[in-house]
Design a protein around this motif. Structure first.
Motif, PDB file in Angstrom:
ATOM      1  N   THR A 158     -35.117   4.728  98.132  1.00  0.00           N
ATOM      2  CA  THR A 158     -34.226   5.333  97.015  1.00  0.00           C
ATOM      3  C   THR A 158     -34.035   4.181  95.984  1.00  0.00           C
ATOM      4  N   LEU A 159     -33.733   4.945  94.839  1.00  0.00           N
ATOM      5  CA  LEU A 159     -33.460   4.137  93.544  1.00  0.00           C
ATOM      6  C   LEU A 159     -32.204   4.571  93.051  1.00  0.00           C
ATOM      7  N   ASN A 160     -31.283   3.699  92.745  1.00  0.00           N
ATOM      8  CA  ASN A 160     -29.789   4.004  92.172  1.00  0.00           C
ATOM      9  C   ASN A 160     -29.419   5.221  93.317  1.00  0.00           C
ATOM     10  N   GLY A 161     -29.427   5.047  94.677  1.00  0.00           N
ATOM     11  CA  GLY A 161     -29.291   6.108  95.358  1.00  0.00           C
ATOM     12  C   GLY A 161     -29.663   7.257  95.361  1.00  0.00           C
ATOM     13  N   LYS A 162     -30.723   7.601  94.715  1.00  0.00           N
ATOM     14  CA  LYS A 162     -31.656   8.906  95.024  1.00  0.00           C
ATOM     15  C   LYS A 162     -32.763   8.728  95.187  1.00  0.00           C
ATOM     16  N   LYS A 163     -33.703   9.597  95.837  1.00  0.00           N
ATOM     17  CA  LYS A 163     -34.863   9.439  96.088  1.00  0.00           C
ATOM     18  C   LYS A 163     -35.885   9.357  95.237  1.00  0.00           C
ATOM     19  N   MET A 164     -36.944   8.311  95.449  1.00  0.00           N
ATOM     20  CA  MET A 164     -37.855   7.920  94.348  1.00  0.00           C
ATOM     21  C   MET A 164     -38.844   9.172  94.659  1.00  0.00           C
ATOM     22  N   SER A 165     -39.087   9.704  93.111  1.00  0.00           N
ATOM     23  CA  SER A 165     -40.051  10.863  92.973  1.00  0.00           C
ATOM     24  C   SER A 165     -40.525  10.916  91.723  1.00  0.00           C
ATOM     25  N   LYS A 166     -41.614  11.122  91.694  1.00  0.00           N
ATOM     26  CA  LYS A 166     -42.408  11.276  90.480  1.00  0.00           C
ATOM     27  C   LYS A 166     -42.100  12.540  89.728  1.00  0.00           C
ATOM     28  N   SER A 167     -41.802  13.293  90.424  1.00  0.00           N
ATOM     29  CA  SER A 167     -41.343  14.820  89.629  1.00  0.00           C
ATOM     30  C   SER A 167     -40.035  14.627  88.948  1.00  0.00           C
ATOM     31  N   THR A 168     -38.971  13.880  89.363  1.00  0.00           N
ATOM     32  CA  THR A 168     -37.912  13.658  88.522  1.00  0.00           C
ATOM     33  C   THR A 168     -37.680  12.385  87.776  1.00  0.00           C
ATOM     34  N   GLY A 169     -38.975  11.587  87.837  1.00  0.00           N
ATOM     35  CA  GLY A 169     -38.834  10.280  87.120  1.00  0.00           C
ATOM     36  C   GLY A 169     -38.139   9.453  87.485  1.00  0.00           C
TER      37      GLY A 169
END
Length: 492
Positions: A279-290
């Motif tokens: 995770t990055l900044n507590g959120k899942k790493m995802s291409k779709s969300t940037g």
């Protein structure tokens, strides 16, 4: 083969199980590879590095491992692989390229990135487009078994029919009646008998570039089909380990199990393994969300997230300081702490090269060595292994200060074990290694600058002395003044 009992957490049974391979001394392992329509991000890398660790350790234990990891180059559809745009075709339109140019570009990027991480290549790396015939054959077999139906040029898996005699949802723990909300409707909504059904083969619309002839007309395979086709082709209808990211457990892996059981009347995999998210900044790493960072942005420092660049081996070390099944959130502070820890480990390893031996040992190296194996045998517990490796650094410091003694045999065992786990199992790289030609050239160049700095200090030209130190520091080379002179360290 070393006599160590290995236990693996099986996502299917949801317990740790003693690992017993189907064929003695050999392991078949399949891992879902990347969909090559963009640069691989760190979240993807964590999954592949987790299974690189598994691959390396199994080989270290003496197993002959056939590791199969696919390349998805046919482009599954968005929305869980059922509807929407094909990401490869979308990228091809944006970049005005042929779809296979997109595939080649990002396959090369994937290989280059994994090489920087010093990940071992798989034994076989098959592509979806190279196995269309096998995928069509599986669809035909599933239809023959009565678990699939054709409608308007597309073929769907009949989940309700399958569930009459099998258990759909056993991997993810989902109940069939609760799955309707998780199933996306296709553009041709009337084609499916039930919303839970998933596509085995899709009819190609006129605008769809990537298409192949089939008994049901021109089309392309469903997302889940390729992994069933390639894993069973190269590993057999029943193999040892299937790995992937936690996000693939449903629907992808659930559908793989259903396809294989419908076609072959047997469970395809003995041990299902799933790596958790980065995770990055507590959120899942995802291409779709940037919400992601590319590896090269991390290595060069060209990002707005981290305070400085971090090398591939430090990044990898950071990931291994968490268990592969746990969520890992990264920050500059955590990476800087890992970098210090990594340098400490490498310093300790090099320190052992100059240790004097004695007739007897005051350190129990054999017990320490067993603890290292116990950690890895407990579901590849890399953080506990690393904690044990830091114990070796304490040994090295005590031996250097002559607070402890060690025999020649035990020193050899300590060095070999440390080398095996640092470089063969974890696959780390000593960035300060003087064994390479580049390392020797660097050492020679820095030594010249140290001599010039010493001369400047002797002449009381402290401005020049400080300039040399600061210039080297800016390039990641730290000078250390000690009673025996000045040494240097390359910061990772």
């Amino acid at each position: 083969m070393k006599q160590h009992e290995l236990y693996i957490y099986n996502s299917l049974s949801k317990t740790k199980e003693k690992f017993t391979p189907i064929h003695q001394g050999a392991v078949g392992m399949y891992v879902c590879g990347p969909t090559v329509y963009s640069n691989v991000h760190l979240g993807n890398c964590r999954t592949f590095l987790s299974f690189d660790l598994v691959f390396r350790y199994l080989k270290h234990l003496g197993y002959k491992v056939r590791y199969v990891r696919n390349i998805t180059d046919a482009g599954h559809l968005e929305n869980d692989g059922e509807s929407g745009d094909d990401p490869i075709l979308k990228k091809a339109r944006i970049e005005q390229l042929e779809p296979m140019e997109v595939v080649q570009k990002y396959t090369v990027d994937f290989h280059t990135t994994m090489a920087k991480f010093n990940a071992l290549p798989p034994s076989i790396e098959p592509t979806a487009t190279g196995h269309i015939i096998e995928q069509i054959q599986i669809v035909e077999n599933i239809i023959k078994e009565g678990f699939a139906y054709e409608k308007n040029g597309s073929v769907y898996f009949d989940v309700l029919k399958f569930n009459e005699t099998n258990q759909y949802g056993k991997l993810s723990g989902r109940k069939l009646e609760d799955m309707i909300a998780n199933t996306r409707e296709l553009s041709a909504q009337t084609d499916k008998k039930n919303p839970q059904d998933f596509a085995l083969w899709k009819k190609a619309e006129p605008q769809h570039i990537m298409r192949w002839p089939s008994p049901w007309g021109e089309g392309f395979p469903g997302w889940h089909l390729e992994c069933t086709a390639m894993s069973t082709k190269y590993l057999g209808n029943n193999f040892d380990i299937h790995g992937g990211g936690m996000d693939l457990k449903f629907p992808h892996h659930e559908c793989e199990i259903a396809q294989a059981e419908a076609c072959n009347h047997s469970s395809p995999v003995n041990y299902w393994m799933h790596a958790n998210m980065l995770t990055l900044n507590g959120k899942k790493m995802s291409k779709s969300t940037g919400n992601f960072i590319l590896p090269n942005e991390m290595f060069t420092g060209e990002n707005d997230i981290l305070s400085k660049p971090f090398s591939p081996t430090v990044t990898k070390f950071f990931m291994y300081q968490a268990h592969y099944r746990s969520i890992l959130d990264f920050s500059s502070e955590a990476l800087e702490a890992s970098e210090k820890g990594f340098n400490k480990l490498m310093d300790g390893y090099r320190m052992l090269m100059d240790v004097n031996t004695s007739e007897e040992s005051s350190i129990d190296i054999e017990n320490w060595r067993n603890e290292c194996y116990n950690a890895m045998n407990d579901d590849f517990n890399s953080p506990i292994l690393i904690a044990n490796l830091f114990e070796a650094v304490k040994f090295a410091n005590s031996l250097k200060d002559e607070k402890e003694t060690i025999s020649e045999r035990d020193l050899s065992l300590l060095k070999q074990t440390l080398h095996d786990f640092l470089f063969d199992v974890l696959g780390l790289q000593d960035t300060n290694s003087e064994n390479s030609a580049d390392g020797e050239k660097l050492a020679a160049a820095v030594e010249i600058l140290i001599q010039l700095r010493n001369q400047a200090r002797a002449n009381k030209d402290f401005a020049m002395s400080d300039n040399i130190r600061e210039a080297l520091s800016a390039k990641g080379i730290q000078l250390k003044d000690g009673k025996d002179g000045t040494t240097f360290q390359v910061m990772s």
